[in-house]
Write a protein that holds these residues in place. Structure first.
Motif, PDB file in Angstrom:
ATOM      1  N   ASN A 662       0.831  -1.203   0.000  1.00  0.00           N
ATOM      2  CA  ASN A 662       0.000   0.000   0.000  1.00  0.00           C
ATOM      3  C   ASN A 662       0.864   1.250   0.000  1.00  0.00           C
ATOM      4  OD1 ASN A 662      -2.381   1.486  -0.015  1.00  0.00           O
ATOM      5  ND2 ASN A 662      -2.635   1.423   2.195  1.00  0.00           N
ATOM      6  N   SER A 665       3.102   2.033   3.160  1.00  0.00           N
ATOM      7  CA  SER A 665       2.356   2.797   4.156  1.00  0.00           C
ATOM      8  C   SER A 665       2.867   2.507   5.556  1.00  0.00           C
ATOM      9  CB  SER A 665       0.870   2.420   4.054  1.00  0.00           C
ATOM     10  OG  SER A 665       0.159   2.832   5.204  1.00  0.00           O
ATOM     11  N   ASN A 667       1.102   2.140   7.996  1.00  0.00           N
ATOM     12  CA  ASN A 667       0.211   1.127   8.574  1.00  0.00           C
ATOM     13  C   ASN A 667       0.710  -0.286   8.300  1.00  0.00           C
ATOM     14  OD1 ASN A 667      -1.581   3.091   9.529  1.00  0.00           O
ATOM     15  ND2 ASN A 667      -2.693   3.145   7.588  1.00  0.00           N
TER      16      ASN A 667
END
Length: 992
Positions: A662, A665, A667
């Motif tokens: 992603n 990211s 996260n």
């Protein structure tokens, strides 16, 4: 033919059948690192082969016990020819494939233990013919499907352990017909439906373990009438209803009672006598459910040691009857409910509490001073309640405390200086209260703090004590949103473990101290909303681990740097400082004075020449290391769990890695180190989960680390080494060089996260049992033995520590991070002298062997020293850089002084606790190790602990030549584990 001759012929034929079946079993073994199968040859009778036991009269095989022999392979169909077999014990290996239907031919079989393997497929229906079966233990495998109805014929079962598989369907009602059943363990499967009321017929049941499934409905009342139950666990299902108010009378033998993470309730009392304390209680969310009246009857469980009711819908007041609970109670966990009122003062009778969890309720009033009597308390959870008044100074008596969570309450007044007596405290969270006054230097200088100190969102005043410099192991310091003033102390420079520093929302003044440049591990700095001034120090741009830097709304002036973190405008916040200028274009600041044009031209030339040169060097090295392609392709070791990379035909591109993570990211960030960061990713091509290690090429030594890892990992293959899948050398979307390695994802994180958990909920609940720790140190020993003795060129890891040991879904340890690896070679001109590629101080502080500090060359003996320190850390629970180890005291000396008489005073007590229902192994182990290790751990277990720690001491001795070789370490640890498991099996037999 005479009858005697005929009988002898039949007997010889039967014996030959057994021999051939065993040889077929041997031929199916694909890996046998301990060379067990080498004894299975015709030089001796098969009855004398390792693991084989025969009857004295018929010479037929009656026992096949290959427990914990590290064997790999399937079970052959011919196992069904061993028709006299009574015990088939294959636990703790790596057998795979399906359990053959031919097991059903073993009609004399009484014990079948296949736990801790990799069996898949369904439970064989033909097992129904094994009507003499007493123990069916297939826990910790990958079995699927439902429990076959054919198994209803196994009416003599005493132990039914199917835990930790992927079984589905409902729990069969016919299990209630197994009148001798003592253990039913179905933990962590995918069972659905309700609990059959027929289980209430199991009058001999001691272990009732159904946790971590998808069961719903209520607990059938007949189950509460099984008076023999002493371990009751239904945690993390979807069960509801009330517990009977007389549960204590019906379960008199109860020792552990867990029903957390369900929907259990009870009626709210009609009148609320303490209404004045309930002004903020939201009854709308409670409906008509709630009280804890049944707790009064649990006082009749005179052996109760653990009570877990967290995360349900219990309400009402905490009854004063808890004062009548067994004094053996070590864990009282009732957080995450809707309980209100005060803590009863009678709680002081529970003098053996280790864990008190009352968080996330509506409890109010002042904390009773009698909490100071819990001399054995390790964990105190009071977060998110309505407590008010002062923090009792008596909490300073709780010198065994490790974690204190008292955040999100209404505590007021000063922090009692007596908390400075809690010299074992790793975490203190008093945030979001109404505390005031100055921060006591006794607390601020509590050198044991290592996880975090959070005093944010209070009303503290005055200067930050210089004693903050004693927090040398602290990773997070949060003092934000207070009224602190004065300068930021320069003594912060000794807090070299600090990763997060939050001082925002105060009145700090002056400049950012230059001494902070020593905090090279800082990842987040927030100094916003103060009255700081001066220039932004240039050293900030050299903090390579820094990810976020916030100095907004201060009075800084001068030029904003453009290097390091300042090159990423989204990672910094500088608004509200009107005198700043320059910086990257995205900041939209006014320009500062122009730079010298010639100097600018030289810098531009360097920016072009250096990347081009490094790329050329890298390509040449890459072609040397990987002559067939420009990346590592298909470096798989066996089959990968849960995902397959067999369809890989092409390398993994930067674009695919970008998509899988992603966009890298935060996260997806799962860790960071000296030379880069690691991200979790999911490949779109096959949904495989991977770990992507991205190298920060701006960091000096990162390129060398990448080459080292490629060179080390391209040829080595071992179950206990981290498996590399591929590598990527490319250009990122900004045109910069991009280097990464792709590994198999380890879902249980690092060993460091388990030994020294962080603040998040998942890690706080991590616990490693004694046998898990023993398995891990054996795994690591195997890895070192392979690197040192079985590679074409001996390899020295140079950085063995808990954060570099990763655990897969089966808690198998894998040694990783080969960035500092060294290869040993025989000098061509002097074959008798072992040399290294380079020398120097290699490794991490606390694990570096002393001879490296005196200029000695890197050697395998250095790894053994690090391993010894790691082993001592695992079983004492203390880091080698713990604050207590000073003035000549080390973890080695600390352990030496305690052995053997005081071994239980130094070992990590959490390895003996089973408060967490996730700790399931399908075994009966409650009587083996009591919940009070300093008092009741059996002498046999103590002997095992002493033996383990003695190995750690032998490996970490100062003199390299006196250290124990890895092959000896492996053999000794194997013997210790064998002794421990035999002791456990002996206890089980006595129970039956």
């Amino acid at each position: 033919m005479s009858s005697c001759l005929k009988s002898a012929t039949v007997s010889a034929f039967a014996n030959e059948t057994d021999r051939l079946a065993l040889l077929d079993f041997k031929n199916r073994i694909t890996q046998d690192p301990l060379q067990i199968m080498s004894s299975w040859n015709d030089s001796t009778h098969f009855c004398h082969w390792i693991g084989v036991t025969c009857s004295l009269s018929s010479k037929r095989v009656t026992v096949l016990d290959l427990e914990d022999k590290r064997l790999v392979g399937p079970i052959p169909l011919s196992v069904g020819n061993l028709t006299y077999l009574t015990r088939l014990m294959l636990q703790n290996n790596n057998f795979h494939g399906e359990i053959p239907q031919e097991v059903g031919h073993l009609q004399h079989l009484q014990h079948l233990n296949l736990t801790l393997n990799s069996f898949g497929g369904k439970l064989p229906t033909n097992m129904s013919y094994c009507t003499e079966l007493r123990v069916l233990d297939v826990a910790y495998n990958n079995l699927v499907g439902q429990i076959p109805d054919h198994l209803s014929s196994l009416s003599k079962l005493v132990n039914l352990s199917l835990a930790m598989n992927n079984l589905t369907g409902s729990i069969p009602a016919w299990i209630g017909n197994f009148s001798s059943l003592y253990v039913i363990s179905l933990v962590q499967n995918n069972f659905q439906g309700s609990i059959p009321s027929e289980l209430g017929h199991l009058s001999s049941l001691g272990f009732f373990r159904l946790a971590l499934n998808n069961l719903f409905g209520t607990i059938p009342p007949p189950i509460y009438n099984i008076s023999s139950i002493y371990f009751f666990s239904v945690t993390q299902n979807q069960l509801h209803g009330r517990f009977p108010t007389d549960v204590g009378f019906t379960l008199p033998s109860l020792q552990k009672f867990y029903c957390g993470a369900n929907n259990f309730t009870g009626p709210i009392p009609e009148s609320l006598s303490n209404a004045s304390q309930l002004q903020d209680l939201d009854l709308a969310h409670m409906g008509k459910d709630g009280d804890l009246n049944f707790l009064s009857f649990l006082a009749n469980c005179t052996s109760l040691k653990a009570l877990g009711l967290s995360d349900n819908h219990f309400g009402g007041v905490l009854p004063s009857s808890i004062a009548n609970f067994s004094t053996q109670l070590s864990s009282l966990v009732i957080g995450g409910n809707m309980i209100y009122g005060n803590i009863p003062t009678g709680i002081e009778n529970l003098v053996n509490l280790n864990i008190l969890g009352l968080e996330n309720n509506y409890l109010g009033g002042t904390l009773p001073r009698v909490l100071g009597k819990f001399q054995k308390l390790n964990l105190l959870y009071l977060s998110n309640n309505k407590f008010f008044g002062p923090i009792p100074s008596t909490l300073g008596n709780l010198t065994a405390l490790i974690l204190i969570y008292m955040d999100e309450n209404r505590f007021e007044g000063r922090i009692p200086p007596s908390l400075g007596n809690c010299q074992n405290l790793l975490l203190l969270n008093l945030s979001h209260n109404n505390l005031s006054g100055t921060i006591p230097k006794q607390v601020m200088g509590l050198s044991s703090l290592s996880i975090f100190l959070d005093l944010s969102y209070n009303f503290f005043i005055g200067a930050l004590p210089f004693e903050v410099g004693y927090l040398i192991h602290l990773t997070k310091l949060d003092l934000s949103k207070n009224r602190l003033s004065g300068k930021i102390p320069s003594t912060l420079d000794t807090c070299t473990s600090l990763e997060q520093l939050y001082l925002n929302g105060n009145s700090f003044e002056g400049s950012i101290p230059q001494s902070l440049k020593n905090l090279r591990g800082l990842e987040d700095i927030d100094l916003s909303l103060n009255i700081l001034s001066g220039h932004i120090p240039k050293f900030i741009s050299k903090l390579l681990a820094l990810k976020h830097f916030n100095i907004s709304y201060n009075d800084f002036e001068g030029e904003v740097p453009s290097e390091g973190i300042f090159a990423n405008a989204s990672a910094i916040s500088i608004s509200g400082n009107e005198k700043l200028c320059g910086g990257v274009q995205e900041l939209n600041l006014s320009s500062c004075s122009s730079k010298h044009p010639k100097l600018h031209g030289k810098l531009l030339a360097l920016r072009i020449i250096i990347p081009v040169t490094s790329t050329i060097i890298f390509v040449l090295l890459l072609l040397y290391f990987f002559p067939t392609c420009s990346i590592v392709k298909n470096l798989r070791v066996g089959s990968l769990t849960k995902s397959s990379f067999e369809d890989w035909q092409l390398p993994i591109s930067y674009a695919e890695l970008l998509e899988s993570t992603n966009g890298f990211s935060k996260n997806n960030l799962i860790g960071s180190g000296s030379f880069g960061s690691v991200y979790k990713g999911v490949l779109s091509r096959n949904r495989a989960i991977i770990a992507v290690k991205v190298f920060n090429l701006l960091q000096q030594g990162a390129m060398k680390s990448f080459i080292n890892e490629c060179n080390a990992l391209r040829d080595i293959r071992h179950r206990n080494l981290l498996k590399i899948i591929s590598a990527c050398s490319s250009i990122d979307h900004k045109g910069n060089d991009f280097k990464s390695l792709i590994f198999e994802f380890m879902c249980n994180g690092s060993l460091d996260q388990w030994l020294h958990p962080k603040n998040d909920e998942q890690h706080r609940r991590n616990k490693l049992s004694f046998i898990q720790r023993l398995n891990i140190v054996i795994d690591v020993a195997y890895a070192l033995e392979y690197l040192h003795q079985h590679c074409q060129t001996p390899i020295v890891h140079c950085d063995l520590k808990p954060s570099n040991i990763l655990l897969d879904e089966d808690m198998v340890a894998h040694v990783g991070d080969f960035g500092l690896v060294k290869f040993l070679f025989e000098a061509s001109n002097n074959p008798s002298k072992t040399q290294t590629l380079s020398v120097g101080l290699k490794g991490s502080i606390g694990y570096i062997p002393p001879e490296y500090g005196m200029g000695s060359q890197v050697s395998t003996l250095g790894d053994i020293f690090s391993y010894g320190i790691l082993l001592l850390e695992m079983f004492t629970g203390k880091k080698p850089i713990d604050e207590m180890f000073r003035d000549g005291l080390s973890i080695h000396k600390f352990t030496t002084m305690a052995l053997p008489e005081h071994v239980m005073d130094i070992v990590d007590p959490s390895m003996f606790f089973e408060e967490d229902e996730d700790d399931v192994d399908g075994e009966i182990n409650e009587d083996d190790i009591e919940d009070e290790p300093h008092l009741n751990v059996s002498s046999r277990i103590k002997d095992c602990l002493i033996s383990v720690l003695e190995i750690g001491l032998s490996c970490s001795t100062t003199s390299p030549n006196e250290r124990m070789p890895t092959n000896v370490v492996v053999n000794k640890l194997h013997a210790i584990r064998g002794t421990y498991l035999k002791f456990k099996k002996g206890n089980r037999r006595r129970m039956y």
